[in-house]
Design a protein around this motif. Structure first.
Motif, PDB file in Angstrom:
ATOM      1  N   ASN A  94       0.842  -1.197   0.000  1.00 22.59           N
ATOM      2  CA  ASN A  94       0.000   0.000   0.000  1.00 22.59           C
ATOM      3  C   ASN A  94       0.874   1.243   0.000  1.00 22.59           C
ATOM      4  OD1 ASN A  94       0.788   0.406   2.783  1.00 22.59           O
ATOM      5  ND2 ASN A  94      -0.669  -1.240   3.272  1.00 22.59           N
ATOM      6  N   GLU A  95       0.232   2.388  -0.079  1.00 24.48           N
ATOM      7  CA  GLU A  95       0.971   3.642  -0.188  1.00 24.48           C
ATOM      8  C   GLU A  95       1.916   3.831   1.001  1.00 24.48           C
ATOM      9  OE1 GLU A  95      -1.456   7.167  -0.158  1.00 24.48           O
ATOM     10  OE2 GLU A  95       0.021   8.291  -1.328  1.00 24.48           O
ATOM     11  N   SER A 142       4.615   3.993 -10.791  1.00 29.85           N
ATOM     12  CA  SER A 142       3.361   3.335 -10.433  1.00 29.85           C
ATOM     13  C   SER A 142       3.642   1.870 -10.086  1.00 29.85           C
ATOM     14  CB  SER A 142       2.385   3.423 -11.608  1.00 29.85           C
ATOM     15  OG  SER A 142       1.535   2.300 -11.630  1.00 29.85           O
ATOM     16  N   THR A 165      -2.656   2.736  -4.242  1.00 29.78           N
ATOM     17  CA  THR A 165      -2.487   4.160  -4.509  1.00 29.78           C
ATOM     18  C   THR A 165      -1.034   4.440  -4.882  1.00 29.78           C
ATOM     19  OG1 THR A 165      -4.132   4.582  -2.817  1.00 29.78           O
ATOM     20  CG2 THR A 165      -2.784   6.466  -3.492  1.00 29.78           C
ATOM     21  N   THR A 166      -0.838   5.178  -5.961  1.00 27.71           N
ATOM     22  CA  THR A 166       0.525   5.574  -6.329  1.00 27.71           C
ATOM     23  C   THR A 166       0.837   6.916  -5.671  1.00 27.71           C
ATOM     24  OG1 THR A 166       0.334   4.476  -8.466  1.00 27.71           O
ATOM     25  CG2 THR A 166       2.019   6.174  -8.271  1.00 27.71           C
ATOM     26  N   PRO A 167       1.887   6.967  -4.791  1.00 24.45           N
ATOM     27  CA  PRO A 167       2.210   8.255  -4.178  1.00 24.45           C
ATOM     28  C   PRO A 167       2.521   9.289  -5.261  1.00 24.45           C
ATOM     29  CG  PRO A 167       3.460   6.459  -3.173  1.00 24.45           C
ATOM     30  CD  PRO A 167       2.790   5.901  -4.375  1.00 24.45           C
ATOM     31  N   THR A 217       9.093   0.719  -4.610  1.00 28.90           N
ATOM     32  CA  THR A 217       7.765   0.505  -5.191  1.00 28.90           C
ATOM     33  C   THR A 217       7.323  -0.950  -5.008  1.00 28.90           C
ATOM     34  OG1 THR A 217       8.432   2.079  -6.857  1.00 28.90           O
ATOM     35  CG2 THR A 217       6.402   0.913  -7.269  1.00 28.90           C
TER      36      THR A 217
END
Ligand code: NAI
Length: 336
Positions: A40-41, A80, A71-73, A50
């Motif tokens: 997760n983020e 991503s 969620t991509t920070p 990542t």
């Protein structure tokens, strides 16, 4: 012997829809041992990576994953998660069936939509090669290779042949990007020649977008490079009732990861409003992939029964049920 499957709940609405999908799959009676791997983020921000190694290790062991959205920070220059995962495992084909479900009110009520989108998953403008040459001048490289283009085209045509599909439409912008999209198109044409029984058509992406909205029922298989595939998938999802109901699969030679088209939907996360249909239908694809076709058909028809009955639909498709109530209804049909 159980099937082993990596479960990545993700974040936002991910854990809610993943829980629902696992309940539904387990209710089919198939013996799956879920290997949970968190991503997760918060983990990404904390670790600065990542893709954690334990996630790749798990997928290398099971070769099959069911994944919720992550969620991509936005800050910090992180790639991503999805792009990174697809590249790391060479999941070159993104497959997205877009079908009308019974009982959903859309703008196309008297039209039956049944198309499958094949999106190249590893290159194009998602190569991540961006440079600021001088201040305020940026280039972003679009990479198209023969290897990747032929591979996705062959995958789409083989699918068409195996599943009795009639037509493949390659979508491009080769009138402007003559070299890049020109190569993609050339590869599609060459592969098409090896499948004389399947009709082959080409459409420029802007025209294709209009045709999709005007005459969605005329599309069968869509074959696209990465960026157009991403955009056209969401457009197509909108035709059948939104992102809550469109499933997807990322397929490679050795690994497969099944996930919905939608993202982590932070606007509705944690409120019990998320529609788990997209991940449940992704699980139907997973069951077919692992050879559990009876269970896949059972799950598919139970989901359709809940839509036909219309009593327990979530808000995004015009109902007022919670994620849990919808899932209870699917499980009831599975067991009934
Ligand atoms: P999104 O798909 O999360 O949401 C778009 C809209 O659709 C929102 O209004 C949302 O409430 C609604 N929606 C999406 N899924 C739904 C569901 N199952 N049930 C009911 N309504 C649903 O797209 P957005 O807002 O652009 O992205 C949010 C985050 O998700 C971003 O950080 C993005 O990077 C990430 N993302 C992750 C993906 C993945 O992990 N596969 C794919 C796409 C986005």
């Amino acid at each position: 012997m159980p099937h082993y499957c990596t479960l990545i709940p993700g974040d936002g609405i991910g854990p809610e829809v993943a829980h629902a999908a696992v309940r539904a799959v387990d209710a089919t009676g198939v013996d799956i041992c879920w290997k949970r791997a968190e991503l997760n983020e918060a983990i990404i921000l904390e670790s600065g990576k990542t893709l954690p190694q334990y996630l790749l290790d798990s997928l290398n062991e099971t070769r099959v994953g069911l994944k919720g959205p992550v969620t991509t920070p936005v800050a910090g220059g992180f790639q991503s998660v999805n792009v990174a995962l697809r590249k790391a495992l060479d999941l070159f084909a993104n497959v997205r069936p877009v079908r009308t479900l019974p009982g959903i009110k859309t703008r196309f009520e008297d039209v039956r939509i049944d198309m499958v989108i094949f999106r190249e998953n590893t290159e194009d403008l998602y190569s991540g090669l961006e440079h600021e040459i001088v201040k305020d001048v940026v280039t972003s490289l679009k990479v198209i290779t023969r290897t990747a283009s032929e591979r996705i085209a062959r995958y789409a045509f083989n699918y068409a042949k195996k599943n009795g599909r009639k037509k493949v439409t390659a979508i491009h912008k080769a009138n402007i990007m003559k070299l890049a999209d020109g190569l993609f198109l050339r590869c599609c044409r060459e592969v098409a020649q090896q499948f004389p029984d399947i009709q082959y058509k080409e459409l420029i992406v802007d025209n294709a977008s209009m045709q999709l909205v005007m005459r969605p029922e005329t599309f069968d298989i869509l074959l696209l490079p990465n960026l157009y595939g991403d955009i056209v998938s969401d457009l197509a999802a909108g035709l059948v009732g939104g992102l809550g109901i469109v499933p997807g699969a990322n397929m490679g030679e050795t690994h497969a990861v099944f996930e919905a088209v939608h993202g982590s939907a932070p606007d509705i996360a944690g409120q019990g409003k998320a529609n788990p249909t997209a991940l449940m239908l992704s699980s139907v694809m997973l069951l077919i992939h692992i050879g559990e076709t009876n269970a896949a058909h059972k799950l598919q028809s139970s989901i359709e029964s809940v839509y036909r009955e219309g009593k327990y639909l979530t808000g995004d498709v015009g109902g007022s049920a919670t994620t849990e109530e919808f899932t209870d209804a699917v499980v009831r049909f599975l067991k009934g």
